[in-house]
Design a protein around this motif. Sequence first.
Motif, PDB file in Angstrom:
ATOM      1  N   GLY A  12       3.120  -2.493  -8.958  1.00  0.00           N
ATOM      2  CA  GLY A  12       3.983  -3.469  -8.484  1.00  0.00           C
ATOM      3  C   GLY A  12       3.565  -4.635  -7.916  1.00  0.00           C
ATOM      4  N   ILE A  13       3.793  -5.137  -6.914  1.00  0.00           N
ATOM      5  CA  ILE A  13       3.297  -6.432  -6.445  1.00  0.00           C
ATOM      6  C   ILE A  13       1.618  -6.313  -6.082  1.00  0.00           C
ATOM      7  N   GLY A  14       1.037  -4.969  -5.976  1.00  0.00           N
ATOM      8  CA  GLY A  14      -0.152  -4.461  -5.412  1.00  0.00           C
ATOM      9  C   GLY A  14      -1.227  -5.595  -5.859  1.00  0.00           C
ATOM     10  N   SER A  73      -0.799  -1.512  -2.915  1.00  0.00           N
ATOM     11  CA  SER A  73       0.392  -0.546  -2.588  1.00  0.00           C
ATOM     12  C   SER A  73       0.572   0.116  -3.987  1.00  0.00           C
ATOM     13  N   ILE A  74       1.322   1.353  -3.897  1.00  0.00           N
ATOM     14  CA  ILE A  74       1.324   2.284  -5.203  1.00  0.00           C
ATOM     15  C   ILE A  74       2.728   2.438  -4.976  1.00  0.00           C
ATOM     16  N   GLY A  75       3.358   3.002  -6.356  1.00  0.00           N
ATOM     17  CA  GLY A  75       4.730   3.485  -6.453  1.00  0.00           C
ATOM     18  C   GLY A  75       5.458   2.290  -7.362  1.00  0.00           C
ATOM     19  N   ILE A 264       8.532  -7.445   7.202  1.00  0.00           N
ATOM     20  CA  ILE A 264       7.869  -6.405   6.629  1.00  0.00           C
ATOM     21  C   ILE A 264       6.673  -6.941   5.869  1.00  0.00           C
ATOM     22  N   GLY A 265       6.883  -8.095   5.242  1.00  0.00           N
ATOM     23  CA  GLY A 265       5.718  -8.681   4.565  1.00  0.00           C
ATOM     24  C   GLY A 265       4.575  -9.406   5.388  1.00  0.00           C
ATOM     25  N   MET A 266       4.634  -8.951   6.847  1.00  0.00           N
ATOM     26  CA  MET A 266       3.646  -9.598   7.768  1.00  0.00           C
ATOM     27  C   MET A 266       2.888  -8.440   8.282  1.00  0.00           C
ATOM     28  N   HIS A 284       4.030  -2.403   4.065  1.00  0.00           N
ATOM     29  CA  HIS A 284       4.951  -2.388   2.888  1.00  0.00           C
ATOM     30  C   HIS A 284       4.901  -1.551   1.570  1.00  0.00           C
ATOM     31  N   GLY A 285       5.795  -1.403   0.824  1.00  0.00           N
ATOM     32  CA  GLY A 285       5.600  -0.782  -0.587  1.00  0.00           C
ATOM     33  C   GLY A 285       5.346  -1.658  -1.503  1.00  0.00           C
ATOM     34  N   SER A 286       5.421  -1.231  -2.584  1.00  0.00           N
ATOM     35  CA  SER A 286       4.968  -1.821  -3.852  1.00  0.00           C
ATOM     36  C   SER A 286       6.047  -2.878  -4.435  1.00  0.00           C
ATOM     37  N   ALA A 287       7.237  -2.853  -3.672  1.00  0.00           N
ATOM     38  CA  ALA A 287       8.196  -3.892  -4.250  1.00  0.00           C
ATOM     39  C   ALA A 287       8.336  -4.210  -5.582  1.00  0.00           C
ATOM     40  N   ASP A 289      10.811  -4.611  -7.253  1.00  0.00           N
ATOM     41  CA  ASP A 289      11.914  -5.512  -7.569  1.00  0.00           C
ATOM     42  C   ASP A 289      11.482  -7.068  -7.683  1.00  0.00           C
ATOM     43  N   ILE A 290      10.345  -7.199  -7.079  1.00  0.00           N
ATOM     44  CA  ILE A 290       9.664  -8.687  -7.124  1.00  0.00           C
ATOM     45  C   ILE A 290       8.524  -8.752  -7.733  1.00  0.00           C
ATOM     46  N   ALA A 291       7.888  -7.560  -8.193  1.00  0.00           N
ATOM     47  CA  ALA A 291       6.573  -7.646  -9.028  1.00  0.00           C
ATOM     48  C   ALA A 291       6.483  -8.551 -10.121  1.00  0.00           C
ATOM     49  N   ALA A 296       5.750 -12.537  -3.932  1.00  0.00           N
ATOM     50  CA  ALA A 296       5.441 -11.687  -2.714  1.00  0.00           C
ATOM     51  C   ALA A 296       4.677 -12.246  -1.680  1.00  0.00           C
ATOM     52  N   ASN A 297       4.702 -11.834  -0.591  1.00  0.00           N
ATOM     53  CA  ASN A 297       4.162 -12.276   0.851  1.00  0.00           C
ATOM     54  C   ASN A 297       2.793 -11.481   0.690  1.00  0.00           C
ATOM     55  N   PRO A 298       1.770 -12.236   0.505  1.00  0.00           N
ATOM     56  CA  PRO A 298       0.301 -11.726   0.506  1.00  0.00           C
ATOM     57  C   PRO A 298      -0.193 -11.274   1.952  1.00  0.00           C
ATOM     58  N   VAL A 337       9.245 -16.571   0.463  1.00  0.00           N
ATOM     59  CA  VAL A 337      10.530 -16.469   0.554  1.00  0.00           C
ATOM     60  C   VAL A 337      11.152 -15.385   1.510  1.00  0.00           C
ATOM     61  N   ASP A 338      10.345 -14.212   1.698  1.00  0.00           N
ATOM     62  CA  ASP A 338      10.953 -13.281   2.569  1.00  0.00           C
ATOM     63  C   ASP A 338      11.044 -13.822   4.140  1.00  0.00           C
ATOM     64  N   ILE A 339      10.248 -14.796   4.460  1.00  0.00           N
ATOM     65  CA  ILE A 339      10.217 -15.181   5.679  1.00  0.00           C
ATOM     66  C   ILE A 339      10.663 -16.696   5.963  1.00  0.00           C
TER      67      ILE A 339
HETATM   68  P1  NAD Z   1       9.070  -1.762  -0.329  1.00  0.00           P
HETATM   69  O1  NAD Z   1       8.434  -1.921   0.944  1.00  0.00           O
HETATM   70  O2  NAD Z   1       8.307  -1.984  -1.691  1.00  0.00           O
HETATM   71  O3  NAD Z   1      10.195  -2.856  -0.599  1.00  0.00           O
HETATM   72  C1  NAD Z   1      11.390  -2.879   0.465  1.00  0.00           C
HETATM   73  C2  NAD Z   1      11.769  -4.318   0.038  1.00  0.00           C
HETATM   74  O4  NAD Z   1      11.007  -5.145   1.043  1.00  0.00           O
HETATM   75  C3  NAD Z   1      12.110  -4.981  -1.277  1.00  0.00           C
HETATM   76  O5  NAD Z   1      13.156  -5.613  -1.216  1.00  0.00           O
HETATM   77  C4  NAD Z   1      10.917  -5.730  -1.452  1.00  0.00           C
HETATM   78  O6  NAD Z   1      11.149  -6.694  -2.410  1.00  0.00           O
HETATM   79  C5  NAD Z   1      10.602  -6.348  -0.023  1.00  0.00           C
HETATM   80  N1  NAD Z   1       9.173  -6.544   0.094  1.00  0.00           N
HETATM   81  C6  NAD Z   1       8.249  -5.584   0.383  1.00  0.00           C
HETATM   82  N2  NAD Z   1       7.157  -5.932   0.317  1.00  0.00           N
HETATM   83  C7  NAD Z   1       7.136  -7.546   0.460  1.00  0.00           C
HETATM   84  C8  NAD Z   1       6.071  -8.500   0.283  1.00  0.00           C
HETATM   85  N3  NAD Z   1       4.930  -8.394   0.627  1.00  0.00           N
HETATM   86  N4  NAD Z   1       6.989  -9.711   0.255  1.00  0.00           N
HETATM   87  C9  NAD Z   1       8.199  -9.975  -0.127  1.00  0.00           C
HETATM   88  N5  NAD Z   1       8.856  -8.925  -0.079  1.00  0.00           N
HETATM   89  C10 NAD Z   1       8.549  -7.824   0.197  1.00  0.00           C
HETATM   90  O7  NAD Z   1       9.923  -0.344  -0.153  1.00  0.00           O
HETATM   91  P2  NAD Z   1      10.737   0.646  -1.335  1.00  0.00           P
HETATM   92  O8  NAD Z   1      11.369  -0.605  -2.346  1.00  0.00           O
HETATM   93  O9  NAD Z   1      11.442   1.516  -0.486  1.00  0.00           O
HETATM   94  O10 NAD Z   1       9.486   1.070  -2.210  1.00  0.00           O
HETATM   95  C11 NAD Z   1       9.103   0.432  -3.379  1.00  0.00           C
HETATM   96  C12 NAD Z   1       7.954   1.527  -3.937  1.00  0.00           C
HETATM   97  O11 NAD Z   1       6.757   1.553  -2.880  1.00  0.00           O
HETATM   98  C13 NAD Z   1       8.157   3.141  -3.885  1.00  0.00           C
HETATM   99  O12 NAD Z   1       7.641   3.754  -4.922  1.00  0.00           O
HETATM  100  C14 NAD Z   1       7.536   3.687  -2.563  1.00  0.00           C
HETATM  101  O13 NAD Z   1       7.196   5.215  -2.971  1.00  0.00           O
HETATM  102  C15 NAD Z   1       6.268   2.804  -2.457  1.00  0.00           C
HETATM  103  N6  NAD Z   1       5.848   2.615  -1.276  1.00  0.00           N
HETATM  104  C16 NAD Z   1       4.250   2.805  -1.241  1.00  0.00           C
HETATM  105  C17 NAD Z   1       3.655   2.449   0.049  1.00  0.00           C
HETATM  106  C18 NAD Z   1       2.126   2.738  -0.009  1.00  0.00           C
HETATM  107  O14 NAD Z   1       1.736   2.508  -1.041  1.00  0.00           O
HETATM  108  N7  NAD Z   1       1.721   2.838   1.038  1.00  0.00           N
HETATM  109  C19 NAD Z   1       4.411   2.374   1.206  1.00  0.00           C
HETATM  110  C20 NAD Z   1       5.813   2.442   1.119  1.00  0.00           C
HETATM  111  C21 NAD Z   1       6.448   2.522  -0.128  1.00  0.00           C
END
Ligand code: NAD
Length: 360
Positions: A12-14, A73-75, A264-266, A284-287, A289-291, A296-298, A337-339
């Motif tokens: 994703g955004i990783g 982040s993975i997934g 969450i992006g912070m 946060h996860g791999s987001a 939806d915005i990869a 993404a917020n780094p 954009v997230d903040i």
């Molecule tokens: P997520 O944290 O990836 O996203 C939740 C929401 O927050 C989304 O709308 C996303 O666009 C937004 N978001 C997250 N991080 C952002 C960032 N840095 N900048 C801007 N917006 C951001 O959670 P999810 O959608 O429930 O999970 C997506 C995938 O990530 C799943 O496969 C899940 O298993 C995985 N995951 C991985 C980890 C990890 O690697 N430690 C932790 C949590 C979830």
Amino acid sequence: MELNITCIPGDGIGPEIVAEAKKVLDAVAVRFGHTMKYTDILMGGASIDAYGVPLTDEAIETAKSADAVLMGSIGGNTTTSPWYKLPPNLRPEAGLLGIRKALNLFANLRPAVLYEELAGACPLKEEISAAGFDMLIMRELTGGLYFGERKTVEENGVLKAIDTLTYDENEIRRIAIKGFDIAMKRRKKVTSVDKANVLDSSRLWRKVVEEVAKDYPEVTLEHMLVDNCAMQLVKDPAQFDVILTENMFGDILSDEASMVTGSIGMLASASLNDSKFGLYEPSHGSAPDIAGKDIANPIATILSASMMLRYSFDLDKEADAIDNAVKSVLKEGYRTVDIMSAGCTQVGCKQMGDLLTQRI
Ligand code: NAD
């Protein structure tokens, strides 16, 4: 100093956010005269696509040979991605559990900081958010209820489920030492959270924490019951510096603390073993939806890199340079954009990385 870092860009955004963290670390290396040596490994979906498994033995060996691991982040999308049609032990998240186990990461650190400039995102009342807060939750990660014996039995036609909460004094001592060590790098206050009015494991927790505290006379120790702590986090979060707690309480309280920051992006995080070694990653996860959109917020990953400098390499000045760069960029009104809020300047992932790099 030469810093030997294994990077896991992930899914994703990783890869986007890890690239920005490396850029900032490179700027730190130039300013302070260090050498960054990065070795990338695959984990999660990227590793499944390349090797059919979420984490290879070779990847584990590479991580073990480093001084620290920095992860994105993975997934993927858990509904649509083919990775989630695989058996659980071959899905992306199995890689994360595998690496935590292989590296013996027993201490999880999650800072929750409310930046003045982002106070509007805090869901608490203004008179509470106005005071700001800067706390760190230190959670025991490999013991307690989640790792105890469990079973479901049928007795006289009635189903009964049993989970066991076990801690021995050594498990408590090693996490308490980590908690006090980290408090010494902060405001020197530890709030140890337990349920000592009910649980034996909590009474042992309290006893061992008090023993460890004797070696840290500069640190103020207080005990708090977990139910009270859950209330205090929303009533007066500014009172906390380091919250030290066991696995399940930490799981719940760290999510609560994250939520009250509102962004969450912070949020950075780290998992440490009993040496200086750690795995650093955003909360946060791999987001997915915005990869790939460069939005993404780094900052969570960049603040995780700052924690890596502070806790694995004892490079406090270098870590401060990153933390101060984040504060400056926010003060100057730049936002991903997230903040984003009215009157600020919206920037993408790469531009945020560039702005931070210029301020190191
Ligand atoms: P997520 O944290 O990836 O996203 C939740 C929401 O927050 C989304 O709308 C996303 O666009 C937004 N978001 C997250 N991080 C952002 C960032 N840095 N900048 C801007 N917006 C951001 O959670 P999810 O959608 O429930 O999970 C997506 C995938 O990530 C799943 O496969 C899940 O298993 C995985 N995951 C991985 C980890 C990890 O690697 N430690 C932790 C949590 C979830």
